[in-house]
Design a protein around this motif. Structure first.
Motif, PDB file in Angstrom:
ATOM      1  N   ARG A 114     -25.190 -35.728 -11.909  1.00  0.00           N
ATOM      2  CA  ARG A 114     -25.036 -35.383 -10.427  1.00  0.00           C
ATOM      3  C   ARG A 114     -24.615 -36.674  -9.778  1.00  0.00           C
ATOM      4  NH1 ARG A 114     -28.814 -32.788  -9.948  1.00  0.00           N
ATOM      5  NH2 ARG A 114     -30.476 -34.392  -9.331  1.00  0.00           N
ATOM      6  N   VAL A 115     -23.445 -36.660  -8.888  1.00  0.00           N
ATOM      7  CA  VAL A 115     -23.064 -37.778  -8.163  1.00  0.00           C
ATOM      8  C   VAL A 115     -23.416 -37.842  -6.862  1.00  0.00           C
ATOM      9  CG1 VAL A 115     -20.979 -39.052  -7.093  1.00  0.00           C
ATOM     10  CG2 VAL A 115     -20.949 -37.988  -9.483  1.00  0.00           C
ATOM     11  N   ALA A 118     -24.037 -41.497  -1.940  1.00  0.00           N
ATOM     12  CA  ALA A 118     -23.805 -42.816  -1.717  1.00  0.00           C
ATOM     13  C   ALA A 118     -23.025 -43.227  -2.839  1.00  0.00           C
ATOM     14  CB  ALA A 118     -25.342 -43.505  -1.550  1.00  0.00           C
ATOM     15  N   GLY A 119     -22.746 -42.477  -3.878  1.00  0.00           N
ATOM     16  CA  GLY A 119     -21.802 -42.859  -4.999  1.00  0.00           C
ATOM     17  C   GLY A 119     -22.659 -43.420  -6.177  1.00  0.00           C
ATOM     18  N   ASP A 120     -24.064 -43.182  -6.127  1.00  0.00           N
ATOM     19  CA  ASP A 120     -24.675 -43.509  -7.353  1.00  0.00           C
ATOM     20  C   ASP A 120     -24.652 -42.113  -8.196  1.00  0.00           C
ATOM     21  OD1 ASP A 120     -25.485 -46.193  -6.846  1.00  0.00           O
ATOM     22  OD2 ASP A 120     -27.269 -45.592  -5.672  1.00  0.00           O
ATOM     23  N   LEU A 121     -25.299 -42.446  -9.376  1.00  0.00           N
ATOM     24  CA  LEU A 121     -25.363 -41.060 -10.442  1.00  0.00           C
ATOM     25  C   LEU A 121     -26.631 -40.773 -10.908  1.00  0.00           C
ATOM     26  CD1 LEU A 121     -23.109 -39.679 -12.236  1.00  0.00           C
ATOM     27  CD2 LEU A 121     -23.210 -41.554 -13.770  1.00  0.00           C
ATOM     28  N   ILE A 156     -20.374 -32.751 -15.326  1.00  0.00           N
ATOM     29  CA  ILE A 156     -20.053 -32.568 -14.059  1.00  0.00           C
ATOM     30  C   ILE A 156     -18.855 -31.623 -13.628  1.00  0.00           C
ATOM     31  CG2 ILE A 156     -21.156 -34.819 -13.176  1.00  0.00           C
ATOM     32  CD1 ILE A 156     -18.336 -35.953 -12.876  1.00  0.00           C
ATOM     33  N   PRO A 157     -18.815 -30.856 -12.623  1.00  0.00           N
ATOM     34  CA  PRO A 157     -17.573 -30.085 -12.625  1.00  0.00           C
ATOM     35  C   PRO A 157     -16.438 -30.886 -12.294  1.00  0.00           C
ATOM     36  CG  PRO A 157     -19.463 -29.795 -10.836  1.00  0.00           C
ATOM     37  CD  PRO A 157     -19.716 -30.856 -11.624  1.00  0.00           C
ATOM     38  N   GLY A 158     -15.222 -30.234 -12.192  1.00  0.00           N
ATOM     39  CA  GLY A 158     -13.964 -31.156 -12.140  1.00  0.00           C
ATOM     40  C   GLY A 158     -13.791 -31.901 -10.803  1.00  0.00           C
TER      41      GLY A 158
END
Length: 160
Positions: A114-115, A118-121, A156-158
């Motif tokens: 999941r992204v 804030a951009g972290d994963l 993750i999805p496209g």
């Protein structure tokens, strides 16, 4: 493709990653809601003191206890994640290296990613574990390569 980077720990980013991954605390919230409903029902029947107490306790427990438990989880995780960390992401998996640990999570163990806004994963790992990866500060090229790798592995999805 190999992506390597160093990350300085950030407690707020760790908390955001953990908050996005924890399920609702129904074990606490359902009894608290029932307690509050009993208090509300008591108020409707005309009683004063005990229903207000139950309603207040239920509302307080519904909001406060999950937050206190969450803070405890963050404090516990900070012991491990609150250290400068070297990360290496490649076709094998995600490697996290600190002065205390050197661990590799193979892609086969990752169930989805999941992204965060804030951009972290956040990587979900078999066994209801999560691996927060601080990728928000990655250069755009490395970030795009990482997202492409995650899409290739159907993690993750496209769209991100």
């Amino acid at each position: 493709m190999i992506i390597t980077f160093d990350a300085i720990p950030d407690r707020d980013r760790l908390a955001a990653a953990l908050r996005s991954s924890l399920p609702p605390m129904l074990v606490v919230q359902v009894p608290a809601a029932v307690l509050g409903l009993v208090g509300a029902f008591g108020l409707l029947t005309g009683a004063r003191a005990w229903p207000l107490t139950l309603l207040a306790l239920g509302a307080l427990a519904y909001r406060l206890v999950p937050e206190l438990l969450f803070r405890r989880v963050v404090r516990h995780c900070w012991r491990l994640y609150g250290r400068p960390t070297a990360w290496q992401i490649d076709a094998t998996g995600v490697r996290r290296i600190t002065e205390l640990t050197d661990s590799l999570v193979r892609w086969e163990a990752v169930t989805h990613a999941r992204v965060l806004p804030a951009g972290d994963l956040v990587l979900a790992v078999v066994g209801r574990q999560v691996l927060p990866v601080p990728t928000a500060d990655l250069p755009p090229v490395d970030r795009d390569d990482l997202l492409a790798l995650l899409r290739e592995r159907n993690l993750i999805p496209g769209q991100d």
